[in-house]
Design a protein around this motif. Structure first.
Motif, PDB file in Angstrom:
ATOM      1  N   PHE A  66      58.746  72.590  48.442  1.00 41.92           N
ATOM      2  CA  PHE A  66      58.817  73.239  49.804  1.00 41.92           C
ATOM      3  C   PHE A  66      58.557  72.075  50.500  1.00 41.92           C
ATOM      4  CE2 PHE A  66      57.128  75.683  53.493  1.00 41.92           C
ATOM      5  CZ  PHE A  66      58.435  75.863  54.337  1.00 41.92           C
ATOM      6  N   ALA A  67      58.860  71.865  51.405  1.00 39.62           N
ATOM      7  CA  ALA A  67      58.703  70.644  52.614  1.00 39.62           C
ATOM      8  C   ALA A  67      57.402  70.670  53.086  1.00 39.62           C
ATOM      9  CB  ALA A  67      59.710  69.665  52.400  1.00 39.62           C
ATOM     10  N   HIS A  68      57.144  72.267  53.615  1.00 38.02           N
ATOM     11  CA  HIS A  68      55.652  72.089  53.984  1.00 38.02           C
ATOM     12  C   HIS A  68      54.855  73.191  53.435  1.00 38.02           C
ATOM     13  CE1 HIS A  68      58.016  70.498  57.442  1.00 38.02           C
ATOM     14  NE2 HIS A  68      59.517  71.221  56.647  1.00 38.02           N
ATOM     15  N   GLN A  69      53.858  72.551  52.149  1.00 38.62           N
ATOM     16  CA  GLN A  69      53.436  73.809  51.702  1.00 38.62           C
ATOM     17  C   GLN A  69      52.376  73.244  52.654  1.00 38.62           C
ATOM     18  OE1 GLN A  69      53.522  71.731  47.634  1.00 38.62           O
ATOM     19  NE2 GLN A  69      52.930  74.201  47.353  1.00 38.62           N
ATOM     20  N   ASP A  70      51.791  72.392  52.757  1.00 37.79           N
ATOM     21  CA  ASP A  70      50.061  71.913  53.556  1.00 37.79           C
ATOM     22  C   ASP A  70      50.269  73.071  55.076  1.00 37.79           C
ATOM     23  OD1 ASP A  70      49.069  70.136  52.292  1.00 37.79           O
ATOM     24  OD2 ASP A  70      49.299  68.754  52.958  1.00 37.79           O
ATOM     25  N   ALA A  71      51.284  73.063  55.796  1.00 38.41           N
ATOM     26  CA  ALA A  71      52.006  73.557  56.839  1.00 38.41           C
ATOM     27  C   ALA A  71      51.323  75.061  56.627  1.00 38.41           C
ATOM     28  CB  ALA A  71      52.801  73.389  57.695  1.00 38.41           C
ATOM     29  N   ALA A  72      52.574  75.417  55.291  1.00 42.70           N
ATOM     30  CA  ALA A  72      52.010  77.368  55.061  1.00 42.70           C
ATOM     31  C   ALA A  72      50.412  77.223  54.618  1.00 42.70           C
ATOM     32  CB  ALA A  72      53.124  77.255  53.595  1.00 42.70           C
ATOM     33  N   ARG A  73      49.697  76.788  54.044  1.00 43.03           N
ATOM     34  CA  ARG A  73      48.329  77.190  53.964  1.00 43.03           C
ATOM     35  C   ARG A  73      47.879  77.205  55.191  1.00 43.03           C
ATOM     36  NH1 ARG A  73      49.460  72.511  49.862  1.00 43.03           N
ATOM     37  NH2 ARG A  73      49.828  72.913  47.498  1.00 43.03           N
ATOM     38  N   HIS A  74      48.660  76.635  55.921  1.00 41.68           N
ATOM     39  CA  HIS A  74      47.499  76.544  57.127  1.00 41.68           C
ATOM     40  C   HIS A  74      47.699  77.815  58.210  1.00 41.68           C
ATOM     41  CE1 HIS A  74      45.271  73.000  57.671  1.00 41.68           C
ATOM     42  NE2 HIS A  74      46.281  72.421  57.741  1.00 41.68           N
ATOM     43  N   ALA A  75      49.031  78.042  58.047  1.00 36.57           N
ATOM     44  CA  ALA A  75      49.643  78.875  58.284  1.00 36.57           C
ATOM     45  C   ALA A  75      48.885  80.684  58.019  1.00 36.57           C
ATOM     46  CB  ALA A  75      50.934  79.262  58.105  1.00 36.57           C
ATOM     47  N   ILE A  76      48.598  80.426  56.388  1.00 36.11           N
ATOM     48  CA  ILE A  76      47.440  81.639  55.943  1.00 36.11           C
ATOM     49  C   ILE A  76      46.055  81.604  56.257  1.00 36.11           C
ATOM     50  CG2 ILE A  76      46.656  82.207  53.522  1.00 36.11           C
ATOM     51  CD1 ILE A  76      49.366  81.025  52.242  1.00 36.11           C
ATOM     52  N   ARG A  77      45.382  80.153  56.264  1.00 33.49           N
ATOM     53  CA  ARG A  77      43.680  80.067  56.608  1.00 33.49           C
ATOM     54  C   ARG A  77      44.710  80.508  58.659  1.00 33.49           C
ATOM     55  NH1 ARG A  77      43.496  75.475  53.527  1.00 33.49           N
ATOM     56  NH2 ARG A  77      44.524  73.733  55.414  1.00 33.49           N
ATOM     57  N   PHE A  78      45.074  80.362  59.067  1.00 32.20           N
ATOM     58  CA  PHE A  78      45.063  81.057  60.307  1.00 32.20           C
ATOM     59  C   PHE A  78      45.314  82.415  59.990  1.00 32.20           C
ATOM     60  CE2 PHE A  78      46.940  82.661  64.431  1.00 32.20           C
ATOM     61  CZ  PHE A  78      46.358  82.166  65.520  1.00 32.20           C
TER      62      PHE A  78
END
Length: 357
Positions: free
Chosen positions: A19-31
């Motif tokens: 998935f090209a947006h793994q970091d963004a997904a992790r930030h979404a989880i943290r939010f």
């Protein structure tokens, strides 16, 4: 394909090496766990933005105040209106001729009440300081004026065409502020005076199952929802104008600091949406939201939009630790006043706000 379980979907994306947006997904989880808007901003500012960025922002903000839904109105006059409207929707023949408030409430709340109950005399016992009838800042644009204790629209009624556009665009809540901005494009074509008319005259809801259902419980919610949609229309007004000198910016700032009303936080929501889309606007918008929240917190009386402003502060890009502390204290005080058991500062005294017959 999304499963409908937001948190599970985000975890799957974050764990997928393809998935090209793994970091963004992790930030979404943290939010979603911490509600620190810095993580949401990290999703917004994905270095490889695409349509998936909008999806991740929507997932991050799912079931979060202002990111996915507008706060329910809390005014005493609205509690009465919802009760009357719901009982009528269930077939009860109920007539209301007179209501009273011990202290003034926002003009949109009083107008929404009458849109539900019909013509009714509303007596106001007091206008405690700071006087709700006075704008926080003098501006060129306003939607309300007062004749004594009675608020009246300061702008003409919207046209049928403007109302149809509102119904087409704003019949449902938004998936995220980003998608709401896109969806509001047709409202940006509505003349400015018509958008202002929507804010003050509060046309009724569209003929949709959603609003037919809510008529049996919370008919006032439509009037709370329509105003942010109208303000998003203002945000899209004359988009070719440079932002600092633009009509859209000037109008939204004037409305945010006008008389204390639902229009205030609706206008700020549109400004926060502008900050979501453009990092260059974030410092100013953060200052505006904080200034309006500070005014609500400083008032030595009940400010019914204070809790809503606090929620908006927490999702404003650039929100600082000190901003977060002020917002959290306001929310803790509101929770204490409604009987929640979570720790909170000493609550501000609140009086019973209405009688009715």
């Amino acid at each position: 394909m999304l499963s409908g379980d937001v948190d599970a979907d985000l975890r799957q994306m974050a764990d997928d090496p393809g998935f090209a947006h793994q970091d963004a997904a992790r930030h979404a989880i943290r939010f979603r766990a911490s509600r620190d808007v810095a993580d949401l901003v990290a999703v917004l500012d994905d270095p490889h933005p695409c349509e998936m960025t909008d999806v991740l922002v929507a997932l991050a903000g799912s079931r979060r105040t202002w990111l996915n839904w507008v706060p329910m109105p809390s005014e005493a006059i609205i509690n009465v209106a919802n009760e009357v409207g719901a009982r009528r929707a269930r077939g009860e023949d109920l007539e209301v001729t007179e209501l009273g408030l011990s202290a003034a409430e926002p003009p949109s709340a009083m107008t929404a009440c009458r849109r539900i109950t019909g013509p009714v005399e509303i007596g106001v016992g007091d206008f405690p300081e700071p006087d709700i009838r006075l704008p926080l800042r003098n501006g060129r644009h306003a939607v309300w004026r007062y004749a004594g204790s009675e608020p009246t629209p300061a702008v003409p009624a919207p046209s049928d065409a403007a109302i149809r556009t509102l119904h087409k665009v704003g019949g449902e809540p938004w998936a995220s502020p980003l998608s709401a901005f896109v969806q509001a494009a047709p409202l940006g074509e509505v003349p400015l005076e018509q958008l202002l008319g929507l804010l003050a005259h509060l046309p009724g809801p569209p003929a949709m199952p959603r609003w037919e259902h809510l008529a049996k419980s919370t008919p006032a919610y439509w009037f709370r929802l329509l105003q942010p949609w109208a303000c998003l229309g203002i945000l899209r007004h004359r988009e070719d104008e440079p932002w600092p000198e633009s009509t859209r910016r000037a109008v939204l700032v004037d409305l945010a600091f006008g008389v204390e009303d639902w229009v205030s936080d609706a206008a700020l929501f549109a400004l926060v949406t502008a900050a979501f889309r453009d990092p260059g606007r974030r410092p100013e918008v953060r200052e505006l939201v904080r200034a309006r929240l500070d005014a609500a917190v400083a008032a030595d009386r009940l400010v019914t939009i204070e809790e809503s402003l606090a929620h908006l502060m927490l999702v404003t890009p650039g929100c600082r630790p000190e901003d977060r502390a002020v917002a959290a204290a306001a929310l803790a005080r509101a929770a204490s006043d409604t009987g929640d058991e979570q720790p909170a500062p000493p609550p501000r005294p609140r009086k019973r706000r209405f009688w009715h017959r």
